[in-house]
Motif scaffolding. Structure first.
Motif, PDB file in Angstrom:
ATOM      1  N   ARG A   1     -35.630 -13.884 113.039  1.00 19.06           N
ATOM      2  CA  ARG A   1     -34.900 -13.426 111.855  1.00 19.06           C
ATOM      3  C   ARG A   1     -33.520 -14.092 111.795  1.00 19.06           C
ATOM      4  N   ARG A   2     -32.882 -14.219 112.942  1.00 16.59           N
ATOM      5  CA  ARG A   2     -31.577 -14.875 112.994  1.00 16.59           C
ATOM      6  C   ARG A   2     -31.705 -16.335 112.564  1.00 16.59           C
TER       7      ARG A   2
ATOM      8  N   LEU B   1     -38.664 -13.843 104.493  1.00 19.97           N
ATOM      9  CA  LEU B   1     -39.117 -13.598 105.864  1.00 19.97           C
ATOM     10  C   LEU B   1     -40.630 -13.418 105.998  1.00 19.97           C
TER      11      LEU B   1
ATOM     12  N   THR C   1     -32.264 -16.529 108.757  1.00 19.27           N
ATOM     13  CA  THR C   1     -31.006 -16.210 108.088  1.00 19.27           C
ATOM     14  C   THR C   1     -30.035 -17.377 108.157  1.00 19.27           C
TER      15      THR C   1
ATOM     16  N   GLU D   1     -34.881 -11.287 102.989  1.00 16.83           N
ATOM     17  CA  GLU D   1     -35.986 -10.360 103.221  1.00 16.83           C
ATOM     18  C   GLU D   1     -37.221 -10.728 102.417  1.00 16.83           C
TER      19      GLU D   1
ATOM     20  N   GLY E   1     -38.862 -10.140 116.919  1.00 18.28           N
ATOM     21  CA  GLY E   1     -38.454 -10.956 115.782  1.00 18.28           C
ATOM     22  C   GLY E   1     -36.959 -11.112 115.604  1.00 18.28           C
TER      23      GLY E   1
END
Length: 279
Positions: A177-178, A152, A181, A149, A173
């Motif tokens: 985001r995937r 990001l 991560t 976080e 997103g």
């Protein structure tokens, strides 16, 4: 009907495909990573791979998925790929690869797929296999899973600045985001943190047995011009060479003079020229 020998390849031709990819391992890294991870079976792969040439004697490749990437494609191969692709709906967000092939392919496809949002015709492709002579920044390290976080916002800022659109524009997103991560999970994301904020970041976005391709290099605006990027990149290169692959590579916009100076200081040398067409 096609008048030239181009076809979708399958798993039985994986050996021939891998040999061809090894002929240009730096420029074909994005395709090589996909083939190594998923093979050529269409139900497993994230795209399709087309071959030009007689059966058992593939001469050129073209990957068609989220990106469109020609590999070792001369003018006859580009003409063949165009004849096939012109009838396809465009599903890719970009065309990327060696400049001569990409620009020829786009010149032929543009009447069918146009217009492009941006064309970057001259992107130096760079590579190094040597530890940088400049000192590495000891504060640059792998991002931990608990820091996604924090990373990001910097990743979104970099993407938006570089590509011209937010990665959150299409699906809120979720996919991006995937992806971030996953880069953290696989120990391919680097950053320097100051007071909980990312001031430098970079990722090994593509990894093969021949090279680790750096993308997403970004310095926070308020930290630019303070000599941070050189030592930070040196730290990334040192770790990637020691831990991941025998070479480190990247491509950069020709007009980004500060970045090109940083890469030169870190020992990168020319491996040709890329071009990117963005949709």
């Amino acid at each position: 009907m096609l008048t030239v020998p181009v076809r979708q390849l399958g798993e039985t031709e994986r050996g021939a495909v891998e040999k061809l990819l090894d002929l240009d391992p730096i420029a074909s890294a994005q395709v090589a990573e996909q083939v190594a991870a998923n093979g050529l079976s269409w139900w497993r792969a994230e795209g399709r791979i087309f071959g030009y040439g007689a059966r058992r004697r593939v001469e050129s490749l073209c990957w068609f998925g989220g990106h469109l990437t020609p590999v070792l494609a001369d003018a006859p191969a580009i003409a063949a790929f165009t004849e096939l692709l012109a009838a396809e709906e465009r599903i890719c967000s970009s065309i990327v690869g060696r400049a001569d092939a990409v620009l020829d392919l786009w010149g032929r496809l543009s009447p069918h797929w146009g217009p492009a949002r941006d064309i970057r015709p001259n992107q130096p492709l760079l590579v190094t296999d040597a530890v940088p002579e400049i000192a590495a920044d000891p504060e640059v390290r792998l991002v931990q899973s608990t820091e996604v976080e924090l990373l990001l916002p910097a990743a979104v800022a970099m993407y938006t600045e570089e590509v011209g659109v937010s990665p959150f524009a299409e699906d809120g997103g979720i996919g991006y985001r995937r992806r971030v991560t996953d880069l953290v999970r696989t120990k391919r994301a680097y950053a320097r943190f100051v007071d909980g904020q990312v001031v430098f970041k970079a990722e090994l976005a593509v990894v093969t047995r021949r090279t680790a391709q750096v993308q997403g290099v970004w310095v926070a605006p308020e930290w630019r011009g303070r000599g941070l990027a050189g030592p930070a990149m040196a730290a990334v290169v040192r770790d990637a060479l020691a831990r991941v692959a025998p070479t480190v590579s990247l491509y950069v916009n020709d007009y980004n003079a500060p970045a090109r100076r940083v890469y030169e200081r870190c020992g990168f040398r020319s491996a040709g020229t890329f071009a990117t067409v963005l949709f």
